[in-house]
Design a protein around this motif. Structure first.
Motif, mmCIF file in Angstrom:
data_model
loop_
_atom_site.group_PDB
_atom_site.id
_atom_site.type_symbol
_atom_site.label_atom_id
_atom_site.label_comp_id
_atom_site.label_asym_id
_atom_site.label_seq_id
_atom_site.Cartn_x
_atom_site.Cartn_y
_atom_site.Cartn_z
ATOM 1 N N LYS A 1 2.552 19.030 7.776
ATOM 2 C CA LYS A 1 3.045 18.457 9.041
ATOM 3 C C LYS A 1 3.436 16.990 8.855
ATOM 4 O O LYS A 1 4.427 16.527 9.414
ATOM 5 C CB LYS A 1 1.973 18.582 10.132
ATOM 6 C CG LYS A 1 1.756 20.014 10.588
ATOM 7 C CD LYS A 1 1.067 20.062 11.946
ATOM 8 C CE LYS A 1 0.849 21.495 12.405
ATOM 9 N NZ LYS A 1 -0.565 21.924 12.183
ATOM 10 N N ILE A 2 2.637 16.277 8.088
ATOM 11 C CA ILE A 2 2.937 14.861 7.846
ATOM 12 C C ILE A 2 4.219 14.739 7.030
ATOM 13 O O ILE A 2 5.089 13.925 7.333
ATOM 14 C CB ILE A 2 1.748 14.177 7.127
ATOM 15 C CG1 ILE A 2 0.558 14.105 8.092
ATOM 16 C CG2 ILE A 2 2.133 12.781 6.634
ATOM 17 C CD1 ILE A 2 -0.770 13.812 7.412
ATOM 18 N N ASN A 3 4.335 15.571 6.049
ATOM 19 C CA ASN A 3 5.547 15.592 5.220
ATOM 20 C C ASN A 3 6.796 15.820 6.072
ATOM 21 O O ASN A 3 7.830 15.184 5.872
ATOM 22 C CB ASN A 3 5.414 16.699 4.176
ATOM 23 C CG ASN A 3 5.944 16.268 2.833
ATOM 24 O OD1 ASN A 3 6.141 15.069 2.587
ATOM 25 N ND2 ASN A 3 6.212 17.216 1.990
ATOM 26 N N ASP A 4 6.667 16.730 7.026
ATOM 27 C CA ASP A 4 7.803 17.072 7.891
ATOM 28 C C ASP A 4 8.269 15.886 8.741
ATOM 29 O O ASP A 4 9.384 15.891 9.259
ATOM 30 C CB ASP A 4 7.433 18.248 8.815
ATOM 31 C CG ASP A 4 7.347 19.558 8.049
ATOM 32 O OD1 ASP A 4 7.821 19.595 6.891
ATOM 33 O OD2 ASP A 4 6.794 20.539 8.597
ATOM 34 N N GLN A 5 7.409 14.897 8.913
ATOM 35 C CA GLN A 5 7.771 13.718 9.722
ATOM 36 C C GLN A 5 8.643 12.739 8.936
ATOM 37 O O GLN A 5 9.187 11.811 9.511
ATOM 38 C CB GLN A 5 6.511 12.974 10.177
ATOM 39 C CG GLN A 5 5.591 13.774 11.078
ATOM 40 C CD GLN A 5 6.153 13.919 12.465
ATOM 41 O OE1 GLN A 5 6.642 12.961 13.053
ATOM 42 N NE2 GLN A 5 6.097 15.127 12.999
ATOM 43 N N HIS A 6 8.709 12.906 7.643
ATOM 44 C CA HIS A 6 9.479 11.998 6.788
ATOM 45 C C HIS A 6 9.165 10.544 7.064
ATOM 46 O O HIS A 6 10.061 9.722 7.254
ATOM 47 C CB HIS A 6 10.982 12.266 6.928
ATOM 48 C CG HIS A 6 11.350 13.668 6.550
ATOM 49 N ND1 HIS A 6 11.301 14.128 5.247
ATOM 50 C CD2 HIS A 6 11.725 14.726 7.313
ATOM 51 C CE1 HIS A 6 11.650 15.409 5.225
ATOM 52 N NE2 HIS A 6 11.898 15.788 6.466
ATOM 53 N N GLU B 1 4.260 9.699 0.899
ATOM 54 C CA GLU B 1 4.579 10.887 0.120
ATOM 55 C C GLU B 1 3.324 11.755 0.083
ATOM 56 O O GLU B 1 2.264 11.287 -0.312
ATOM 57 C CB GLU B 1 4.953 10.431 -1.297
ATOM 58 C CG GLU B 1 5.602 11.470 -2.151
ATOM 59 C CD GLU B 1 5.854 10.932 -3.566
ATOM 60 O OE1 GLU B 1 6.160 11.732 -4.439
ATOM 61 O OE2 GLU B 1 5.694 9.714 -3.779
ATOM 62 N N MET B 2 3.439 13.002 0.504
ATOM 63 C CA MET B 2 2.268 13.888 0.477
ATOM 64 C C MET B 2 2.235 14.618 -0.868
ATOM 65 O O MET B 2 2.464 15.821 -0.973
ATOM 66 C CB MET B 2 2.313 14.869 1.651
ATOM 67 C CG MET B 2 1.985 14.246 2.990
ATOM 68 S SD MET B 2 0.261 13.695 3.158
ATOM 69 C CE MET B 2 0.475 11.924 3.219
ATOM 70 N N THR C 1 0.861 -1.179 0.000
ATOM 71 C CA THR C 1 0.000 0.000 0.000
ATOM 72 C C THR C 1 0.895 1.226 0.000
ATOM 73 O O THR C 1 1.856 1.291 0.761
ATOM 74 C CB THR C 1 -0.884 0.003 1.269
ATOM 75 O OG1 THR C 1 -1.576 -1.229 1.323
ATOM 76 C CG2 THR C 1 -1.865 1.150 1.261
ATOM 77 N N ARG C 2 0.591 2.152 -0.878
ATOM 78 C CA ARG C 2 1.434 3.344 -0.958
ATOM 79 C C ARG C 2 0.584 4.588 -0.715
ATOM 80 O O ARG C 2 -0.318 4.910 -1.500
ATOM 81 C CB ARG C 2 2.074 3.396 -2.346
ATOM 82 C CG ARG C 2 3.008 4.530 -2.563
ATOM 83 C CD ARG C 2 4.442 4.027 -2.781
ATOM 84 N NE ARG C 2 5.329 5.124 -3.148
ATOM 85 C CZ ARG C 2 5.924 5.919 -2.250
ATOM 86 N NH1 ARG C 2 5.737 5.738 -0.968
ATOM 87 N NH2 ARG C 2 6.703 6.896 -2.662
ATOM 88 N N LEU C 3 0.869 5.276 0.383
ATOM 89 C CA LEU C 3 0.112 6.476 0.735
ATOM 90 C C LEU C 3 0.676 7.687 -0.002
ATOM 91 O O LEU C 3 1.841 8.033 0.139
ATOM 92 C CB LEU C 3 0.166 6.705 2.253
ATOM 93 C CG LEU C 3 -0.516 7.971 2.767
ATOM 94 C CD1 LEU C 3 -1.990 8.026 2.363
ATOM 95 C CD2 LEU C 3 -0.387 8.086 4.272
ATOM 96 N N LEU C 4 -0.198 8.332 -0.774
ATOM 97 C CA LEU C 4 0.260 9.430 -1.632
ATOM 98 C C LEU C 4 -0.381 10.781 -1.312
ATOM 99 O O LEU C 4 -0.180 11.744 -2.056
ATOM 100 C CB LEU C 4 -0.014 9.085 -3.094
ATOM 101 C CG LEU C 4 0.853 7.979 -3.709
ATOM 102 C CD1 LEU C 4 0.429 7.705 -5.143
ATOM 103 C CD2 LEU C 4 2.326 8.355 -3.664
#
Ligand SMILES: *Cc1c(COP(=O)(O)O)cnc(C)c1O
Length: 231
Positions: free
Chosen positions: A185-190, A195-196, A154-157
């Motif tokens: 904010k989610i992106n900042d968590q790496h 991938e946002m 599953t790939r969260l995009l």
């Protein structure tokens, strides 16, 4: 029948004008034509006019159309997904916008593994409270996404939301802005495997606001096909 070409031209023109405000090029915006209750012939007509992304909210209805449409288009599931419909959903949909629980994410992953597929998904966030029964509450988004990072197929995009149905544009804009902030904010968590890339927000009544707030996937039904017959 409504004038498809005229409707579509108007929307594409609008996208062109508004997209630049949020830094997107018009080509970077995915227009998902929402075809729920729309017949096969009309869908084919839209495809002939250049539509490459089709959005359905029910798996059953989508299956019937999928088998009748030979053109290569991307299929988007935009409505609530029950776990017992995951198997056919994973078979036909390129992107599932409505993942909102860990249980559903796990079942998607299980079916995707069986079908030897990497299923692309978005997490649906409920930012308008009681308006929708579905969507992950904002407070639970990080924990759900952390869990999703453990999945193999599953790939969260990105994220999806539905704005409240209201004439209050400030309220609608606030909801879209919250989704954008959350994606940052989610992106900042790496997070691993996350991938946002996409923000799926904006329908016929509010897509211009959504574009201004950073949407790059729009889901438009009535604006293209005209008012839906009540079902
Ligand atoms: C029906 C639907 C749309 C499109 O709505 P319109 O107002 O017809 O553009 C978008 N997103 C979801 C989740 C829908 O169910």
């Amino acid at each position: 029948m409504d004038n498809l070409k005229e409707n579509l031209d108007k929307i594409l023109q609008n996208i062109k004008e508004k997209a630049s405000k949020s830094g997107w090029a018009a080509e970077e915006i995915t227009l998902v034509a929402v075809t729920k209750t729309v017949g096969i012939e009309e869908i084919k007509e839209a495809i002939a006019l250049g539509i490459r992304d089709i959005g359905e909210n029910k798996v059953q209805e989508a299956l019937a159309k999928y088998s009748n449409i030979k053109e290569k288009v991307n299929w988007h599931l935009i409505g609530h997904l029950q776990t017992n419909k995951v198997k056919p959903a994973v078979r036909i949909f390129d992107l599932i916008h409505s993942v909102d629980t860990w249980k559903l994410a796990q079942e998607i992953d299980r079916q995707a593994r069986r079908q030897n597929k990497i299923q692309k998904i978005l997490v649906e966030i409920n930012l308008s409270g009681e308006v929708s029964k579905y969507g992950c509450p904002k407070e639970e988004a990080f924990s759900l996404i952390r869990d999703i990072t453990k999945l193999t197929n599953t790939r969260l995009l990105g994220l999806m939301t539905m704005a409240p149905l209201t004439d209050n544009q400030g309220l609608v804009r606030g909801v879209f802005r919250q989704l954008k902030d959350l994606s940052i904010k989610i992106n900042d968590q790496h997070f691993n495997n996350v991938e946002m890339k996409y923000l799926s927000m904006g329908m016929t009544g509010d897509f211009e606001i959504a574009l201004e707030e950073g949407a790059n996937i729009l889901r438009i039904g009535t604006g293209i096909f005209g008012e839906r017959k009540v079902k």
